[in-house]
Design an enzyme around this catalytic site. Structure first.
Site, PDB file in Angstrom:
ATOM      1  N   ARG A  16       0.802  -1.196   0.056  1.00 21.41           N
ATOM      2  CA  ARG A  16       0.062  -0.070  -0.040  1.00 21.41           C
ATOM      3  C   ARG A  16       1.077   1.129  -0.160  1.00 21.41           C
ATOM      4  O   ARG A  16       1.922   1.180   0.278  1.00 21.41           O
ATOM      5  CB  ARG A  16      -1.062   0.025   1.352  1.00 21.41           C
ATOM      6  N   GLY A  17       0.247   2.336  -0.269  1.00 23.35           N
ATOM      7  CA  GLY A  17       0.933   3.530  -0.136  1.00 23.35           C
ATOM      8  C   GLY A  17       2.271   3.702  -0.905  1.00 23.35           C
ATOM      9  O   GLY A  17       2.671   3.367  -2.193  1.00 23.35           O
ATOM     10  N   ILE A  18       3.300   4.330  -0.397  1.00 19.31           N
ATOM     11  CA  ILE A  18       4.526   4.584  -0.978  1.00 19.31           C
ATOM     12  C   ILE A  18       5.289   3.177  -1.248  1.00 19.31           C
ATOM     13  O   ILE A  18       5.935   2.796  -2.261  1.00 19.31           O
ATOM     14  CB  ILE A  18       5.476   5.128   0.062  1.00 19.31           C
ATOM     15  N   ASP A  50      -1.763  -8.362  -8.985  1.00 20.26           N
ATOM     16  CA  ASP A  50      -1.495  -7.422 -10.054  1.00 20.26           C
ATOM     17  C   ASP A  50      -0.290  -7.309 -10.241  1.00 20.26           C
ATOM     18  O   ASP A  50       0.463  -6.977 -11.367  1.00 20.26           O
ATOM     19  CB  ASP A  50      -2.191  -5.937  -9.435  1.00 20.26           C
ATOM     20  N   GLY A  93       5.794   1.691   8.311  1.00 21.01           N
ATOM     21  CA  GLY A  93       5.908   2.563   9.212  1.00 21.01           C
ATOM     22  C   GLY A  93       4.369   2.968   9.317  1.00 21.01           C
ATOM     23  O   GLY A  93       3.562   2.799   8.413  1.00 21.01           O
ATOM     24  N   TYR A 164       6.301  11.308  15.628  1.00 19.94           N
ATOM     25  CA  TYR A 164       6.522  10.823  14.407  1.00 19.94           C
ATOM     26  C   TYR A 164       7.959  11.386  14.084  1.00 19.94           C
ATOM     27  O   TYR A 164       8.759  10.802  13.483  1.00 19.94           O
ATOM     28  CB  TYR A 164       5.448  11.089  13.403  1.00 19.94           C
ATOM     29  N   LYS A 168      11.368   9.540  12.668  1.00 27.23           N
ATOM     30  CA  LYS A 168      11.936   9.438  11.368  1.00 27.23           C
ATOM     31  C   LYS A 168      13.336  10.130  11.537  1.00 27.23           C
ATOM     32  O   LYS A 168      14.186   9.978  10.674  1.00 27.23           O
ATOM     33  CB  LYS A 168      10.918  10.444  10.527  1.00 27.23           C
ATOM     34  N   ILE A 197       2.929  13.143   0.172  1.00 26.39           N
ATOM     35  CA  ILE A 197       2.928  12.002  -0.855  1.00 26.39           C
ATOM     36  C   ILE A 197       1.134  11.656  -0.545  1.00 26.39           C
ATOM     37  O   ILE A 197       0.781  11.454   0.687  1.00 26.39           O
ATOM     38  CB  ILE A 197       3.774  10.977  -0.571  1.00 26.39           C
ATOM     39  N   ARG A 212      -2.904  24.398   1.440  1.00 26.65           N
ATOM     40  CA  ARG A 212      -1.253  24.782   1.664  1.00 26.65           C
ATOM     41  C   ARG A 212      -0.544  24.588   0.512  1.00 26.65           C
ATOM     42  O   ARG A 212       0.356  25.584   0.047  1.00 26.65           O
ATOM     43  CB  ARG A 212      -0.709  23.998   2.740  1.00 26.65           C
TER      44      ARG A 212
END
Length: 260
Positions: A16-18, A50, A93, A164, A168, A197, A212
Site C-alpha cells: 500500500r501507499g509508498i 496485480d 511505518g 513521528y 523519522k 505524498i 497549503r
C-alpha cells in the site's frame, strides 16, 4: 536497463501507499518481490496478483516489525525462500493514531512510533545485512543495496506529531550509521526522504494540505505520488548512484528547499 530476473527485493509495507509504488516500479524492471505488511494475506491478494503480471515472483509475509519474534520469522522465511535478498527497502511505518500537541503527547504513542518506525527497521537491517548480504558476497555477481524511506519530518518539526518526527529523525541517523558501517563491505545505503505524498496515510489531512499546496507550500505545486518515490528507489537499486553511499535523496517537490 532491466535487472537480471534473479534479483530479489524485500520491501516492508510493500502492499500500500509508498511501498506499493516502490513495488510497482521494481516489478516493471523484473525484480522478485518479497513483500511484508501487517494485513492478512487474503486482504492483499488482489494487489499481489496485480504485481505478478510484471514481477518475476511475488511473495507476501504478514509481520509486525515492532515485534522481535515476528521480525525474526520474516527474515528467516525470506532467506529460506529466496536465499540472500539483493535489496532491502525499509518502508514500513505508521503515523500517530492521534495527533497531539507536544505538551499533551502520550507515552504510549511515543513508544509505538519508536518501536514501529525505528526499532523495527533498525534491527531488521542488522539481520539482513549480517545474516544474508555479507554472507552472500563470496559471489562476485551479488550486488546488495539498502534503502531507508524516511520523511521530510526527519528535519521539519511538527509540534502536533512530535513522536513521528523523532522516529523519522532516528531512522535518518540509522541510515547514516549503516552507510558508514557497511561501506567497507560494498553495501551502499541510501535515505529517500519523501515530502507530502498522496496515500491512505495522508487522506485525513488532504483538504488541509490541498490548501497549503495551493498557497505555495510545495514549489512544484502538487502532491507527490507513490510512483515518484518508486522511480527514485528503482534508480538507486539499479546502481545509478555509484560512489554515493549515505546520500539523502529528497522526493518532495522542493518542499525542503530554504526560501525567503
Amino acid at each position: 536497463m532491466t535487472q537480471p530476473a534473479a534479483r530479489t527485493a524485500l520491501i516492508t509495507g510493500g502492499t500500500r501507499g509508498i511501498g506499493l509504488g516502490i513495488a510497482r516500479a521494481l516489478a516493471r524492471e523484473g525484480w522478485n518481490l518479497a513483500l511484508s505488511g501487517v494485513r492478512a494475506a487474503s486482504e492483499v491478494a488482489a494487489t499481489l496478483e496485480d504485481l505478478r503480471q510484471t514481477a518475476v515472483t511475488v511473495s507476501y509475509d504478514a509481520a509486525d516489525l515492532a515485534d522481535r519474534e515476528q521480525r525474526t520469522r520474516l527474515w528467516q522465511a525470506i532467506r529460506a525462500r529466496y536465499g540472500a535478498v539483493h535489496a532491502l527497502v525499509n518502508n514500513a511505518g505508521r503515523a500517530p493514531r492521534q495527533r497531539a500537541d507536544l505538551l499533551d503527547a502520550r507515552e504510549d504513542s511515543f513508544e509505538e512510533m519508536i518501536r514501529t518506525n525505528l526499532q523495527g527497521p533498525y534491527f531488521l537491517t542488522q539481520a539482513i545485512a549480517r545474516e544474508q548480504m555479507m554472507r552472500a558476497q563470496a559471489d562476485p555477481t551479488f550486488k546488495p543495496c539498502i534503502v531507508f524511506i524516511t520523511s521530510v519530518s526527519a528535519e521539519a518539526a511538527s509540534t502536533n506529531r512530535g513522536d513521528y518526527c523523532v522516529s523519522k529523525a532516528g531512522l535518518s541517523m540509522t541510515a547514516r550509521l549503516f552507510a558508514v558501517r557497511l561501506a567497507a563491505h560494498r553495501i551502499p545505503v541510501y535515505e529517500v526522504r519523501p515530502g507530502i505524498i498522496e496515500t491512505d496515510m495522508t487522506a485525513n489531512v488532504k483538504e488541509a494540505y490541498d490548501k497549503r499546496i495551493e498557497d505555495g507550500l510545495v514549489p512544484e505545486g502538487r502532491w507527490g505520488t507513490p510512483d515518484d518515490v518508486g522511480r527514485v528507489v528503482a534508480a538507486l537499486l539499479r546502481g545509478d548512484a555509484p560512489y554515493a553511499t549515505g546520500s539523502v535523496i529528497h522526493v518532495d517537490g522542493g518542499l525542503s528547499l530554504p526560501r525567503l
